[in-house]
Design a protein around this motif. Structure first.
Motif, short mmCIF file in Angstrom:
data_model
loop_
_atom_site.label_atom_id
_atom_site.label_comp_id
_atom_site.label_asym_id
_atom_site.label_seq_id
_atom_site.Cartn_x
_atom_site.Cartn_y
_atom_site.Cartn_z
N GLU A 33 0.82 -1.21 0.00
CA GLU A 33 0.00 0.00 0.00
C GLU A 33 0.86 1.26 0.00
O GLU A 33 0.46 2.29 -0.51
CB GLU A 33 -0.92 0.00 1.24
N ASN A 34 2.05 1.17 0.57
CA ASN A 34 2.95 2.29 0.68
C ASN A 34 3.60 2.57 -0.68
O ASN A 34 4.24 1.68 -1.25
CB ASN A 34 4.02 1.96 1.72
N PRO A 35 3.45 3.78 -1.24
CA PRO A 35 4.06 4.07 -2.54
C PRO A 35 5.58 3.95 -2.55
O PRO A 35 6.16 3.58 -3.56
CB PRO A 35 3.62 5.51 -2.83
N TYR A 36 6.23 4.25 -1.41
CA TYR A 36 7.68 4.10 -1.34
C TYR A 36 8.07 2.63 -1.55
O TYR A 36 8.98 2.33 -2.32
CB TYR A 36 8.20 4.59 0.02
N GLN A 37 7.37 1.73 -0.89
CA GLN A 37 7.65 0.30 -1.04
C GLN A 37 7.29 -0.18 -2.45
O GLN A 37 7.92 -1.10 -2.97
CB GLN A 37 6.87 -0.51 0.00
N MET A 38 6.31 0.44 -3.05
CA MET A 38 5.93 0.08 -4.42
C MET A 38 7.06 0.42 -5.40
O MET A 38 7.37 -0.37 -6.30
CB MET A 38 4.64 0.82 -4.81
N ILE A 39 7.68 1.57 -5.21
CA ILE A 39 8.82 1.93 -6.07
C ILE A 39 9.96 0.94 -5.87
O ILE A 39 10.58 0.51 -6.83
CB ILE A 39 9.28 3.38 -5.79
N GLU A 40 10.20 0.55 -4.62
CA GLU A 40 11.26 -0.42 -4.35
C GLU A 40 10.96 -1.76 -5.00
O GLU A 40 11.86 -2.46 -5.47
CB GLU A 40 11.47 -0.59 -2.84
N MET A 41 9.69 -2.14 -5.07
CA MET A 41 9.31 -3.38 -5.75
C MET A 41 9.55 -3.26 -7.25
O MET A 41 9.98 -4.21 -7.90
CB MET A 41 7.85 -3.71 -5.46
#
Length: 119
Positions: A33-41
């Motif tokens: 849900e976190n956009p920061y973690q989405m970029i890392e993915m």
């Protein structure tokens, strides 16, 4: 052989871009849900992008120092492209900008090593 590597490179590049756009396409891992973690993915798929670019543009496979430097340069370039892709899709974060700055500095270092590996 080089034509075959260019075809493989195009396939890897397209696959990396598709998986950067939709990271859960081949696995059922839920998206964070976190956009920061989405970029890392998304950044994880940058390795495919970099490997594809390497196969498309690199053609001096006989010199191992040059090949290693090119591999590091193009993998870092692929990671940067995936991170920029994440900026466009998920938003801009200052911590991500810090990672991008570090990656650009590393890219410059690998570029210098690549330039002088031939001499």
């Amino acid at each position: 052989m080089t034509f075959f590597l260019k075809i493989v490179g195009v396939i890897l590049l397209i696959g990396g871009c598709v998986l950067t756009y939709k990271p859960n396409l081949i696995s059922k891992i839920p998206l964070p849900e976190n956009p920061y973690q989405m970029i890392e993915m998304r950044v994880r798929w940058g390795f495919l992008i970099g490997l594809g670019i390497l196969f498309i543009f690199f053609n001096q496979w006989s010199d191992w120092k040059l090949t290693v430097c090119a591999l590091l340069f193009f993998l870092t370039l692929g990671i940067i492209i995936a991170r920029l892709f994440g900026f466009v899709l998920d938003g801009f974060f200052s911590k991500q900008l810090l990672w991008l700055t570090i990656e650009v500095v590393v890219l410059i270092i690998f570029g210098i090593l690549y330039r002088y590996a031939d001499h």
